[in-house]
Design a protein around this motif. Structure first.
Motif, PDB file in Angstrom:
ATOM      1  N   ARG A  43      38.518  44.043  40.911  1.00 43.85           N
ATOM      2  CA  ARG A  43      39.811  43.892  41.585  1.00 43.85           C
ATOM      3  C   ARG A  43      40.206  45.157  42.336  1.00 43.85           C
ATOM      4  O   ARG A  43      40.732  45.093  43.444  1.00 43.85           O
ATOM      5  N   ARG A  44      39.944  46.312  41.737  1.00 44.57           N
ATOM      6  CA  ARG A  44      40.266  47.568  42.414  1.00 44.57           C
ATOM      7  C   ARG A  44      39.400  47.776  43.640  1.00 44.57           C
ATOM      8  O   ARG A  44      39.857  48.330  44.647  1.00 44.57           O
ATOM      9  N   ALA A  75      45.425  34.673  32.062  1.00 44.37           N
ATOM     10  CA  ALA A  75      44.502  35.620  32.678  1.00 44.37           C
ATOM     11  C   ALA A  75      45.108  36.248  33.932  1.00 44.37           C
ATOM     12  O   ALA A  75      44.911  37.441  34.199  1.00 44.37           O
ATOM     13  N   ALA A  76      45.856  35.456  34.697  1.00 48.19           N
ATOM     14  CA  ALA A  76      46.487  35.980  35.910  1.00 48.19           C
ATOM     15  C   ALA A  76      47.449  37.108  35.565  1.00 48.19           C
ATOM     16  O   ALA A  76      47.507  38.124  36.268  1.00 48.19           O
ATOM     17  N   GLY A  77      48.210  36.939  34.483  1.00 43.27           N
ATOM     18  CA  GLY A  77      49.113  38.006  34.063  1.00 43.27           C
ATOM     19  C   GLY A  77      48.371  39.230  33.599  1.00 43.27           C
ATOM     20  O   GLY A  77      48.749  40.376  33.923  1.00 43.27           O
ATOM     21  N   ALA A  78      47.297  39.026  32.830  1.00 45.97           N
ATOM     22  CA  ALA A  78      46.530  40.156  32.303  1.00 45.97           C
ATOM     23  C   ALA A  78      45.790  40.910  33.401  1.00 45.97           C
ATOM     24  O   ALA A  78      45.652  42.138  33.337  1.00 45.97           O
ATOM     25  N   LEU A  79      45.321  40.195  34.424  1.00 42.24           N
ATOM     26  CA  LEU A  79      44.445  40.797  35.427  1.00 42.24           C
ATOM     27  C   LEU A  79      45.174  41.248  36.690  1.00 42.24           C
ATOM     28  O   LEU A  79      44.753  42.213  37.331  1.00 42.24           O
ATOM     29  N   PHE A  80      46.261  40.565  37.048  1.00 41.58           N
ATOM     30  CA  PHE A  80      46.946  40.885  38.301  1.00 41.58           C
ATOM     31  C   PHE A  80      48.346  41.453  38.095  1.00 41.58           C
ATOM     32  O   PHE A  80      48.985  41.873  39.064  1.00 41.58           O
ATOM     33  N   GLY A  81      48.834  41.414  36.866  1.00 42.78           N
ATOM     34  CA  GLY A  81      50.189  41.891  36.634  1.00 42.78           C
ATOM     35  C   GLY A  81      51.217  40.781  36.788  1.00 42.78           C
ATOM     36  O   GLY A  81      50.885  39.645  37.154  1.00 42.78           O
ATOM     37  N   PHE A  82      52.475  41.127  36.529  1.00 42.74           N
ATOM     38  CA  PHE A  82      53.531  40.122  36.456  1.00 42.74           C
ATOM     39  C   PHE A  82      53.802  39.450  37.800  1.00 42.74           C
ATOM     40  O   PHE A  82      53.684  38.232  37.930  1.00 42.74           O
ATOM     41  N   TRP A  83      54.155  40.219  38.825  1.00 40.58           N
ATOM     42  CA  TRP A  83      54.598  39.621  40.079  1.00 40.58           C
ATOM     43  C   TRP A  83      53.461  38.967  40.846  1.00 40.58           C
ATOM     44  O   TRP A  83      53.603  37.839  41.340  1.00 40.58           O
ATOM     45  N   TRP A  84      52.320  39.650  40.955  1.00 41.30           N
ATOM     46  CA  TRP A  84      51.179  39.053  41.639  1.00 41.30           C
ATOM     47  C   TRP A  84      50.659  37.847  40.862  1.00 41.30           C
ATOM     48  O   TRP A  84      50.219  36.853  41.457  1.00 41.30           O
TER      49      TRP A  84
END
Length: 228
Positions: A43-44, A75-84
């Motif tokens: 992702r980075r 997984a979306a929360g864990a990998l991209f953070g809250f807002w994304w």
């Protein structure tokens, strides 16, 4: 070749590929934890590409009514953070649900409406009169399975655009709760972290959300009845 037969063949091929390549085994909390650091590196290196691939895979899972949407939301929360995470899941789940809705409508609605016309007359009139609110209630309180709502709504006469925006709005509160839980799971580094206030609050919200949503819908129904 008949368009319906072709579509069924494509859908079956995609579902078989999903299970033959063991993609369903990746949709688990264990795999999420095991691959989180490596995924972070991807992702980075390519944030837009990874985000789009996750979005497309989420749409595919929901559109084909495959298991794993809840895990992918975490997984979306864990990998991209809250807002994304909220942004990605909100649009992916709504687009995927609409695709499943359209497939159900294209393949099944005419046959069901012709076969059970009398029995569905009341349902159709109710959907035409109050369909948006009824769908909103189903989305807000997950009494029925997510994929089943998509299929059943495709058999009614609700408009596609109405189905999409009501679904996106109705699923948003649950999306926020699940993505937030995912961000907390992503921060757990040890056994002690399991008892962190943020994670405990997320699980409390997961448990209380259906009750709060049901209470809110009851209040809205009473308000609408009093206005009438």
């Amino acid at each position: 070749m008949n368009k319906k037969i072709l579509l069924i063949a494509v859908l079956l091929a995609l579902v078989l590929a999903f299970f033959l390549f063991d993609l369903h085994h990746w949709l688990s909390l264990e795999k999420l934890r095991a691959w989180q650091e490596e995924f972070e590196q991807w992702r980075r290196a390519s944030p837009i590409l990874v985000g789009l691939l996750f979005l497309l895979f989420y749409i595919l899972v929901v559109g084909l009514s495959l298991p794993g949407a809840a895990i992918m939301t975490l997984a979306a929360g864990a990998l991209f953070g809250f807002w994304w995470g909220i942004l990605i899941v909100s649009f992916a789940s709504s687009i995927g649900a609409t695709l499943a809705f359209l497939v159900s409508r294209f393949l099944l609605r005419d046959w069901v409406q012709n076969r059970f016309a009398r029995r569905l007359r009341t349902v159709n009139s109710g959907m035409e009169r109050d369909g948006a609110f009824y769908l909103f209630a189903l989305r807000l309180v997950p009494v029925f399975p997510f994929f089943l709502i998509n299929i059943l709504m495709g058999l009614t006469r609700i408009k596609t655009w109405t189905f999409y925006w009501v679904s996106q709005l109705g699923m948003l509160p649950a999306t926020v709760v699940y993505v937030n839980a995912g961000t907390q799971l992503g921060k757990v580094k040890s056994v002690g972290g399991i008892l962190s206030p943020g994670l405990l609050l997320s699980f409390v919200l997961l448990g209380l959300f259906p009750l709060l949503a049901k209470w809110g819908l009851t209040w809205i129904k009473r308000y609408r009845a009093s206005r009438r």
